[in-house]
Design a protein around this motif. Sequence first.
Motif, PDB file in Angstrom:
ATOM      1  N   MET A   7      57.615  44.210  13.093  1.00 35.60           N
ATOM      2  CA  MET A   7      58.368  43.858  14.289  1.00 35.60           C
ATOM      3  C   MET A   7      59.835  43.745  13.883  1.00 35.60           C
ATOM      4  SD  MET A   7      57.799  40.841  17.050  1.00 35.60           S
ATOM      5  CE  MET A   7      56.581  41.748  17.944  1.00 35.60           C
ATOM      6  N   PHE A   8      60.708  44.286  14.720  1.00 41.02           N
ATOM      7  CA  PHE A   8      62.131  44.134  14.444  1.00 41.02           C
ATOM      8  C   PHE A   8      62.898  43.934  15.736  1.00 41.02           C
ATOM      9  CE2 PHE A   8      61.335  48.664  14.744  1.00 41.02           C
ATOM     10  CZ  PHE A   8      62.437  49.203  15.381  1.00 41.02           C
ATOM     11  N   ILE A   9      64.050  43.286  15.608  1.00 39.25           N
ATOM     12  CA  ILE A   9      64.885  42.926  16.759  1.00 39.25           C
ATOM     13  C   ILE A   9      66.227  43.637  16.608  1.00 39.25           C
ATOM     14  CG2 ILE A   9      65.905  41.046  18.096  1.00 39.25           C
ATOM     15  CD1 ILE A   9      63.896  39.169  16.678  1.00 39.25           C
ATOM     16  N   VAL A  10      66.639  44.326  17.677  1.00 41.06           N
ATOM     17  CA  VAL A  10      67.891  45.072  17.687  1.00 41.06           C
ATOM     18  C   VAL A  10      68.921  44.302  18.512  1.00 41.06           C
ATOM     19  CG1 VAL A  10      68.962  47.265  18.374  1.00 41.06           C
ATOM     20  CG2 VAL A  10      66.652  47.251  17.434  1.00 41.06           C
ATOM     21  N   LYS A  11      70.187  44.413  18.110  1.00 40.18           N
ATOM     22  CA  LYS A  11      71.281  43.746  18.820  1.00 40.18           C
ATOM     23  C   LYS A  11      71.245  44.034  20.318  1.00 40.18           C
ATOM     24  CE  LYS A  11      74.916  43.960  15.320  1.00 40.18           C
ATOM     25  NZ  LYS A  11      76.231  44.566  15.049  1.00 40.18           N
ATOM     26  N   VAL A  73      56.575  50.602   3.448  1.00 39.07           N
ATOM     27  CA  VAL A  73      56.981  49.255   3.867  1.00 39.07           C
ATOM     28  C   VAL A  73      58.220  48.806   3.095  1.00 39.07           C
ATOM     29  CG1 VAL A  73      56.266  46.839   3.924  1.00 39.07           C
ATOM     30  CG2 VAL A  73      54.668  48.624   4.597  1.00 39.07           C
ATOM     31  N   LYS A  74      58.246  49.098   1.819  1.00 37.88           N
ATOM     32  CA  LYS A  74      59.418  48.739   1.001  1.00 37.88           C
ATOM     33  C   LYS A  74      60.662  49.466   1.480  1.00 37.88           C
ATOM     34  CE  LYS A  74      56.817  47.627  -3.159  1.00 37.88           C
ATOM     35  NZ  LYS A  74      56.463  48.068  -4.515  1.00 37.88           N
ATOM     36  N   GLU A  75      60.503  50.739   1.826  1.00 34.46           N
ATOM     37  CA  GLU A  75      61.642  51.511   2.325  1.00 34.46           C
ATOM     38  C   GLU A  75      62.085  50.990   3.691  1.00 34.46           C
ATOM     39  OE1 GLU A  75      64.620  54.516   2.386  1.00 34.46           O
ATOM     40  OE2 GLU A  75      63.542  53.452   0.817  1.00 34.46           O
ATOM     41  N   PHE A  76      61.140  50.639   4.571  1.00 29.22           N
ATOM     42  CA  PHE A  76      61.490  50.067   5.871  1.00 29.22           C
ATOM     43  C   PHE A  76      62.293  48.779   5.669  1.00 29.22           C
ATOM     44  CE2 PHE A  76      61.048  47.267   9.441  1.00 29.22           C
ATOM     45  CZ  PHE A  76      61.223  48.101  10.528  1.00 29.22           C
ATOM     46  N   ASP A  77      61.816  47.921   4.782  1.00 26.42           N
ATOM     47  CA  ASP A  77      62.488  46.658   4.508  1.00 26.42           C
ATOM     48  C   ASP A  77      63.913  46.901   4.010  1.00 26.42           C
ATOM     49  OD1 ASP A  77      62.428  43.777   4.332  1.00 26.42           O
ATOM     50  OD2 ASP A  77      62.322  43.999   2.155  1.00 26.42           O
ATOM     51  N   ARG A  78      64.077  47.847   3.102  1.00 28.72           N
ATOM     52  CA  ARG A  78      65.397  48.163   2.544  1.00 28.72           C
ATOM     53  C   ARG A  78      66.339  48.665   3.631  1.00 28.72           C
ATOM     54  NH1 ARG A  78      68.550  52.124   0.796  1.00 28.72           N
ATOM     55  NH2 ARG A  78      67.177  53.773   1.557  1.00 28.72           N
ATOM     56  N   VAL A  79      65.860  49.599   4.447  1.00 22.62           N
ATOM     57  CA  VAL A  79      66.703  50.175   5.501  1.00 22.62           C
ATOM     58  C   VAL A  79      67.031  49.149   6.584  1.00 22.62           C
ATOM     59  CG1 VAL A  79      66.767  51.930   7.320  1.00 22.62           C
ATOM     60  CG2 VAL A  79      65.925  52.524   5.062  1.00 22.62           C
ATOM     61  N   ALA A  80      66.054  48.304   6.941  1.00 18.51           N
ATOM     62  CA  ALA A  80      66.293  47.281   7.969  1.00 18.51           C
ATOM     63  C   ALA A  80      67.336  46.263   7.514  1.00 18.51           C
ATOM     64  CB  ALA A  80      64.984  46.582   8.319  1.00 18.51           C
ATOM     65  N   LEU A  81      67.361  45.954   6.236  1.00 20.44           N
ATOM     66  CA  LEU A  81      68.370  45.024   5.724  1.00 20.44           C
ATOM     67  C   LEU A  81      69.772  45.640   5.747  1.00 20.44           C
ATOM     68  CD1 LEU A  81      66.460  43.454   2.705  1.00 20.44           C
ATOM     69  CD2 LEU A  81      67.189  42.273   4.778  1.00 20.44           C
ATOM     70  N   ILE A  82      69.846  46.945   5.528  1.00 16.67           N
ATOM     71  CA  ILE A  82      71.135  47.641   5.516  1.00 16.67           C
ATOM     72  C   ILE A  82      71.649  47.896   6.928  1.00 16.67           C
ATOM     73  CG2 ILE A  82      72.254  49.829   4.913  1.00 16.67           C
ATOM     74  CD1 ILE A  82      70.365  49.948   2.488  1.00 16.67           C
ATOM     75  N   HIS A  89      63.829  41.339  11.067  1.00 16.50           N
ATOM     76  CA  HIS A  89      62.604  42.137  10.993  1.00 16.50           C
ATOM     77  C   HIS A  89      61.533  41.367  10.227  1.00 16.50           C
ATOM     78  CE1 HIS A  89      64.303  43.070   7.054  1.00 16.50           C
ATOM     79  NE2 HIS A  89      63.093  43.455   6.679  1.00 16.50           N
ATOM     80  N   LEU A  90      60.280  41.758  10.461  1.00 14.99           N
ATOM     81  CA  LEU A  90      59.147  41.112   9.814  1.00 14.99           C
ATOM     82  C   LEU A  90      58.057  42.146   9.582  1.00 14.99           C
ATOM     83  CD1 LEU A  90      57.703  38.393   8.993  1.00 14.99           C
ATOM     84  CD2 LEU A  90      56.812  38.358  11.314  1.00 14.99           C
ATOM     85  N   VAL A  91      57.479  42.130   8.374  1.00 17.62           N
ATOM     86  CA  VAL A  91      56.386  43.034   8.030  1.00 17.62           C
ATOM     87  C   VAL A  91      55.205  42.170   7.594  1.00 17.62           C
ATOM     88  CG1 VAL A  91      55.595  44.908   6.534  1.00 17.62           C
ATOM     89  CG2 VAL A  91      57.996  44.799   7.249  1.00 17.62           C
ATOM     90  N   VAL A  92      54.031  42.415   8.206  1.00 17.11           N
ATOM     91  CA  VAL A  92      52.827  41.630   7.888  1.00 17.11           C
ATOM     92  C   VAL A  92      51.707  42.607   7.566  1.00 17.11           C
ATOM     93  CG1 VAL A  92      51.154  39.976   8.774  1.00 17.11           C
ATOM     94  CG2 VAL A  92      53.536  39.790   9.454  1.00 17.11           C
ATOM     95  N   LYS A  93      51.015  42.355   6.462  1.00 16.40           N
ATOM     96  CA  LYS A  93      49.856  43.175   6.102  1.00 16.40           C
ATOM     97  C   LYS A  93      48.656  42.688   6.914  1.00 16.40           C
ATOM     98  CE  LYS A  93      47.071  44.721   2.243  1.00 16.40           C
ATOM     99  NZ  LYS A  93      46.782  44.566   0.829  1.00 16.40           N
ATOM    100  N   VAL A  94      47.959  43.636   7.548  1.00 20.49           N
ATOM    101  CA  VAL A  94      46.792  43.309   8.363  1.00 20.49           C
ATOM    102  C   VAL A  94      45.566  43.368   7.471  1.00 20.49           C
ATOM    103  CG1 VAL A  94      45.405  43.979  10.350  1.00 20.49           C
ATOM    104  CG2 VAL A  94      47.887  44.267  10.413  1.00 20.49           C
ATOM    105  N   GLU A  95      44.834  42.278   7.393  1.00 15.36           N
ATOM    106  CA  GLU A  95      43.623  42.230   6.565  1.00 15.36           C
ATOM    107  C   GLU A  95      42.435  42.760   7.346  1.00 15.36           C
ATOM    108  OE1 GLU A  95      43.512  41.341   3.376  1.00 15.36           O
ATOM    109  OE2 GLU A  95      45.642  40.861   3.347  1.00 15.36           O
TER     110      GLU A  95
END
Length: 96
Positions: A7-11, A73-82, A89-95
């Motif tokens: 999930m991510f939030i845009v301005k 997921v790691k790439e999404f996290d990196r790009v979302a921070l930049i 943003h938030l990334v959750v692993k679904v069990e």
Amino acid sequence: MRKYEIMFIVKPDLEEGAIKTVFDSMKSMLEEQKATVTEAKEMGQRELAYEIKKYKTGYYFYFLIEAKDANAVKEFDRVALINENIIRHLVVKVEG
């Protein structure tokens, strides 16, 4: 295959076209990393529970993805921070 919810939030002060561009670019970036986007939702503009970077509202987006490893997921996290247009943003692993 591992499943993740993102999930991510845009301005809120961006134009509608720019918001759609952020959504599309994040989705295509995940697909380039060989992740399968099984569900993608635009949840619209909502009020934030607390102020983030001086914004009281934001446009919410949701992805449900499947990936063989955590590289997408790691790439999404990196790009979302930049990306300056994404305020949270938030990334959750679904069990299971």
